[in-house]
Design an enzyme around this catalytic site. Structure first.
Site, PDB file in Angstrom:
ATOM      1  N   ILE A 156       6.627   0.231   0.018  1.00  0.00           N
ATOM      2  CA  ILE A 156       5.966   1.210  -0.852  1.00  0.00           C
ATOM      3  C   ILE A 156       6.160   2.619  -0.308  1.00  0.00           C
ATOM      4  O   ILE A 156       6.533   3.546  -1.047  1.00  0.00           O
ATOM      5  CB  ILE A 156       4.464   0.894  -0.994  1.00  0.00           C
ATOM      6  CG1 ILE A 156       4.258  -0.470  -1.646  1.00  0.00           C
ATOM      7  CG2 ILE A 156       3.763   1.990  -1.805  1.00  0.00           C
ATOM      8  CD1 ILE A 156       2.834  -0.973  -1.584  1.00  0.00           C
ATOM      9  N   ASP A 175       3.854   5.019  11.682  1.00  0.00           N
ATOM     10  CA  ASP A 175       3.764   3.563  11.631  1.00  0.00           C
ATOM     11  C   ASP A 175       4.184   3.023  12.990  1.00  0.00           C
ATOM     12  O   ASP A 175       5.371   2.927  13.294  1.00  0.00           O
ATOM     13  CB  ASP A 175       4.658   2.990  10.530  1.00  0.00           C
ATOM     14  CG  ASP A 175       4.400   1.509  10.272  1.00  0.00           C
ATOM     15  OD1 ASP A 175       4.034   0.795  11.232  1.00  0.00           O
ATOM     16  OD2 ASP A 175       4.561   1.064   9.116  1.00  0.00           O
ATOM     17  N   GLU A 265     -15.275  -3.879  -4.218  1.00  0.00           N
ATOM     18  CA  GLU A 265     -14.678  -3.992  -5.547  1.00  0.00           C
ATOM     19  C   GLU A 265     -15.238  -5.218  -6.267  1.00  0.00           C
ATOM     20  O   GLU A 265     -15.257  -6.301  -5.687  1.00  0.00           O
ATOM     21  CB  GLU A 265     -13.150  -4.077  -5.439  1.00  0.00           C
ATOM     22  CG  GLU A 265     -12.528  -2.801  -4.909  1.00  0.00           C
ATOM     23  CD  GLU A 265     -10.998  -2.838  -4.877  1.00  0.00           C
ATOM     24  OE1 GLU A 265     -10.409  -3.904  -5.188  1.00  0.00           O
ATOM     25  OE2 GLU A 265     -10.392  -1.802  -4.561  1.00  0.00           O
ATOM     26  N   HIS A 284      -7.885  -0.173  -9.078  1.00  0.00           N
ATOM     27  CA  HIS A 284      -6.979  -0.986  -8.254  1.00  0.00           C
ATOM     28  C   HIS A 284      -5.883  -1.612  -9.124  1.00  0.00           C
ATOM     29  O   HIS A 284      -5.608  -2.824  -9.047  1.00  0.00           O
ATOM     30  CB  HIS A 284      -7.747  -2.070  -7.501  1.00  0.00           C
ATOM     31  CG  HIS A 284      -7.085  -2.440  -6.198  1.00  0.00           C
ATOM     32  ND1 HIS A 284      -7.775  -2.931  -5.115  1.00  0.00           N
ATOM     33  CD2 HIS A 284      -5.784  -2.383  -5.806  1.00  0.00           C
ATOM     34  CE1 HIS A 284      -6.939  -3.171  -4.116  1.00  0.00           C
ATOM     35  NE2 HIS A 284      -5.722  -2.849  -4.517  1.00  0.00           N
TER      36      HIS A 284
END
Length: 321
Positions: A156, A175, A265, A284
């Site tokens: 992504i 990262d 959520e 989401h």
């Protein structure tokens, strides 16, 4: 041999359901966010050979033990934080994820949130709907010349870095687990999260939820960001300390946030984020465009069928090796 697959949280895409039918598999499903008792009852009655995890609070040991026939748990998506991986490993149940199937869709969603915030779309839409038409109050800006900071440089993040390059953004990424080759031609590696936060005009989160990344962005981290910075979260809500985010947005510590995921959520109806004019939210849904949902369903079903039928499973999709 006939198999039964139960999807918790709704069916897979029609193309996936057709693939299951053609394989002679019985496909059953619950509605979204089923109660635990409902899910246990269906799994037990059906004697499920596989669970596909869609919209459900959590897959724990009780759910995995509900069917003595269970051979695999497959996430309809990439993140497996809603599956008890330790319990699955203890029970000898492999866990699959549809790694990369919705990466482009999520990257586009993050890009959309960036543009919507920088162009003040939410407030301008409300202004015009309310009868306004004066451009003098518009304070939209450009992304050109700004720095995008990626927290996580998986598929992504790499897709997003490639998307923003033609409009004139530069990208840095943090990262600690990625090899140098993962950063590719569009992102420059930085050595610390602090460095990324201090340099970025837009901070976009693309890391998995782990014990190390839970509340990764909190009061201290917001204090390192530029007051003009935007925060984009299309990863997991728990990566951000939500009360700290509310404080940063209300105090002007950061300028705005675009959020596709939340700590709880579905979120509570009285979540304080709803009242803030410098926030854009979506449910989401970044990874569930029609194209992405179809590809996620097909990848998930292909791997489930391969495992049930003794075929080769994509090793990138096998989470608990």
């Amino acid at each position: 041999m006939a198999f039964t697959v139960v999807s918790l949280g709704g069916p897979v895409a029609p193309e996936g359901e057709e693939m299951l039918r053609e394989a002679g598999v019985t496909s059953l499903h619950t509605g979204t966010y089923p109660a635990k008792g409902e899910a246990v009852d269906l799994l037990s009655r059906a004697g499920a050979d596989a669970i596909i995890v869609r919209l459900v609070e959590r897959i724990d040991a009780d759910l995995m033990k509900a069917s003595p026939n269970l051979k695999v748990v497959a996430k309809h998506g990439a993140g497996t934080n809603d599956i008890d991986l330790a319990a699955a490993k203890a029970l000898g149940v492999p866990v699959l994820a549809a790694v990369g199937a919705n990466a482009h869709s999520v990257a586009e969603h993050a890009f959309m949130l960036m543009l919507a915030l920088i162009k003040d779309v939410r407030n301008q839409d409300a202004y015009v709907r309310g009868g306004g038409w004066d451009k003098k109050g518009y304070r939209g800006r450009e992304l050109r010349g700004r720095v995008l900071g990626l927290v996580g440089i998986g598929m992504i993040g790499r897709a997003l870095a490639a998307m923003v390059q033609p409009i004139g953004m530069t990208t840095i990424a943090y990262d600690p687990f990625a090899p140098a080759a993962a950063f590719g031609p569009h992102a420059r590696r930085v050595d610390s999260l602090d460095e990324l936060l201090a340099q970025s005009d837009v901070v976009s989160l693309h890391c998995p939820l782990t014990p190390q990344t839970q509340n990764l962005i909190g009061v201290r981290e917001f204090g390192l960001m530029k007051p003009s910075a935007l925060l984009i979260n299309t990863a997991r809500g728990e990566v951000v300390d939500e009360p700290a985010l509310v404080g940063a947005l209300t105090s002007g510590r950061i300028a705005a946030a675009g959020l596709d995921s939340f700590a709880v959520e579905p979120p509570a109806k009285d979540n304080p984020l709803w009242a803030l004019p410098n926030v854009i939210v979506t449910p989401h849904c970044g990874g569930v465009t029609e194209e992405a949902r179809r590809e996620v369903s097909l990848m998930t079903v292909r791997n489930v069928l391969a495992l049930l039928q003794g075929g080769a499973v994509d090793q990138h999709c096998l989470v608990n090796r």
